[in-house]
Design a protein around this motif. Structure first.
Motif, short mmCIF file in Angstrom:
data_model
loop_
_atom_site.label_atom_id
_atom_site.label_comp_id
_atom_site.label_asym_id
_atom_site.label_seq_id
_atom_site.Cartn_x
_atom_site.Cartn_y
_atom_site.Cartn_z
N ASP A 48 0.82 -1.21 0.00
CA ASP A 48 0.00 0.00 0.00
C ASP A 48 0.86 1.26 0.00
O ASP A 48 0.40 2.34 0.33
N ASN A 51 -2.38 -4.49 -16.13
CA ASN A 51 -3.84 -4.55 -16.01
C ASN A 51 -4.31 -5.62 -15.04
O ASN A 51 -5.50 -5.91 -15.00
N LYS A 63 -9.52 -7.86 -15.28
CA LYS A 63 -10.13 -6.81 -14.47
C LYS A 63 -11.05 -7.38 -13.40
O LYS A 63 -11.34 -6.72 -12.41
N LYS A 90 -6.94 -5.72 -2.32
CA LYS A 90 -8.32 -5.46 -2.73
C LYS A 90 -8.46 -4.04 -3.24
O LYS A 90 -9.16 -3.77 -4.20
N GLU A 91 -7.76 -3.12 -2.59
CA GLU A 91 -7.80 -1.73 -3.03
C GLU A 91 -6.92 -1.53 -4.25
O GLU A 91 -7.07 -0.54 -4.96
N SER A 97 -6.77 -2.83 -7.16
CA SER A 97 -7.33 -2.77 -8.50
C SER A 97 -7.58 -1.32 -8.90
O SER A 97 -7.27 -0.90 -10.00
N GLU A 98 -8.15 -0.54 -7.99
CA GLU A 98 -8.37 0.87 -8.27
C GLU A 98 -7.05 1.62 -8.36
O GLU A 98 -6.89 2.54 -9.17
N THR A 99 -6.08 1.22 -7.52
CA THR A 99 -4.77 1.87 -7.56
C THR A 99 -4.10 1.63 -8.90
O THR A 99 -3.55 2.56 -9.51
N GLU A 143 -5.51 0.92 -11.76
CA GLU A 143 -6.24 1.65 -12.80
C GLU A 143 -5.86 3.13 -12.78
O GLU A 143 -5.69 3.76 -13.83
N MET A 144 -5.72 3.70 -11.58
CA MET A 144 -5.35 5.12 -11.48
C MET A 144 -3.95 5.35 -12.03
O MET A 144 -3.72 6.30 -12.78
N SER A 179 -4.00 5.05 -15.77
CA SER A 179 -4.67 6.20 -16.37
C SER A 179 -3.78 7.43 -16.36
O SER A 179 -3.72 8.18 -17.34
#
Length: 304
Positions: free
Chosen positions: A82, A157, A161, A192-193, A195-197, A199-200, A203
């Motif tokens: 993290d 990726n 997803k 678990k968090e 995946s969003e990390t 993607e960010m 991006s």
């Protein structure tokens, strides 16, 4: 070629050329990795960044950056899953400070990244690109001077997803000792968090990608896990469709794909050729970027 018992942290200089250096090649390991062992062949103890690469690229200074990337509680180490942003910031500061002391702040950079080390480098370059204020502009030069990136098995990726947690658990379990490893509940929560990390980070990095020469490598052999074998990072994640990128499979598992015993090791010549191409082309391109940045900075100071 014996390796030190303690995990090397920070910038490790593996080779300094006798003639003036024209490029810095910087290796970054991944989860549960090591600045030296990640790139060292277990049987021969050949550290290819130090023992092979300088023979073919004589004007490169070769570095490896170490950080606490452990993801288990073995020997009391805490998870770092993290802390991608903290690692990225530290990489930028460590590398920039080293280059300042070497009077090499305008020297081109080529990154060699294994696994999650690629995620750290992507975040580091994004962070560096944001540092444009006068007080922080020194950190912007890492972004300015980076010419190329070689990604070895980086999970850009995830596996899919729909299953980022499963992928990260496989990644962690594949890279720690088979016995005695205990995963922290905190690691699971972080993944678990994640995946969003991821993607960010992807991006944020996407608009910067056309600026760099990029080579994507994927593993062609399954890695032995506790009860089975599996691809830790699938080819579609390690080598997504990126315009103008180069891509190639390596006939090794996830642990072994960035270890080469000699020049005849499978795909080493492909890796070497890419590094030679990038090292040859980088100085002219980076010199132009540095000059352009200097003009922009001069114009900015004239307006204040």
């Amino acid at each position: 070629m014996a390796q030190p018992s303690l995990q090397p942290i920070g910038i490790q200089q593996l080779h300094r050329p006798t003639e003036p250096a024209e490029v810095d090649i910087v290796a970054v390991h991944g989860l549960n990795g090591d600045a030296l062992k990640t790139f060292t062949h277990e049987d021969s103890e050949v550290l290819w960044l130090r023992d092979l690469l300088p023979t073919y690229i004589k004007t490169a200074r070769v570095l490896s950056w170490g950080y606490n990337s452990n993801a288990n509680t073995l020997r009391g180490r805490a998870t770092s899953a993290d802390r991608i942003l903290e690692h990225a910031r530290t990489l930028v500061e460590d590398l920039q400070s080293d280059r300042e002391l070497e009077n090499a702040t305008e020297r081109p950079i080529i990154f060699v990244c294994h696994s999650l080390g690629g995620i750290v480098v992507k975040k580091a370059l994004t962070f560096s690109s944001w540092q444009t204020s006068p007080k922080c502009a020194r950190l912007h030069t890492i972004y300015t001077c980076t010419y190329g990136i070689l990604f070895f098995g980086t999970p850009h990726n995830g596996s899919s997803k729909a299953k980022p947690l499963h992928t990260a658990q496989k990644l962690a379990s594949a890279l720690i000792p088979r016995q005695g490893a205990v995963f922290e509940s905190g690691l699971v929560r972080a993944l678990k968090e994640g995946s969003e990390t991821l993607e960010m980070i992807t991006s944020e990095f996407a608009p910067l990608m056309p600026r760099f020469r990029i080579f994507l490598f994927w593993e062609e052999q399954r890695t032995g896990l506790k009860y089975t074998k599996d691809y830790i990072v699938t080819s579609d994640s390690a080598a997504p469709a990126v315009e103008d990128s180069e891509r190639c499979g390596i006939p090794a598992d996830h642990r072994g794909m960035c270890k080469f015993q000699d020049v005849n090791s499978p795909r080493f010549r492909t890796v070497l050729a890419a590094l030679k191409r990038y090292s040859s082309a980088a100085p002219t391109v980076i010199k132009s970027r540095v000059a352009q940045n200097a003009d922009i900075a001069a114009s900015w100071y004239q307006t204040i």
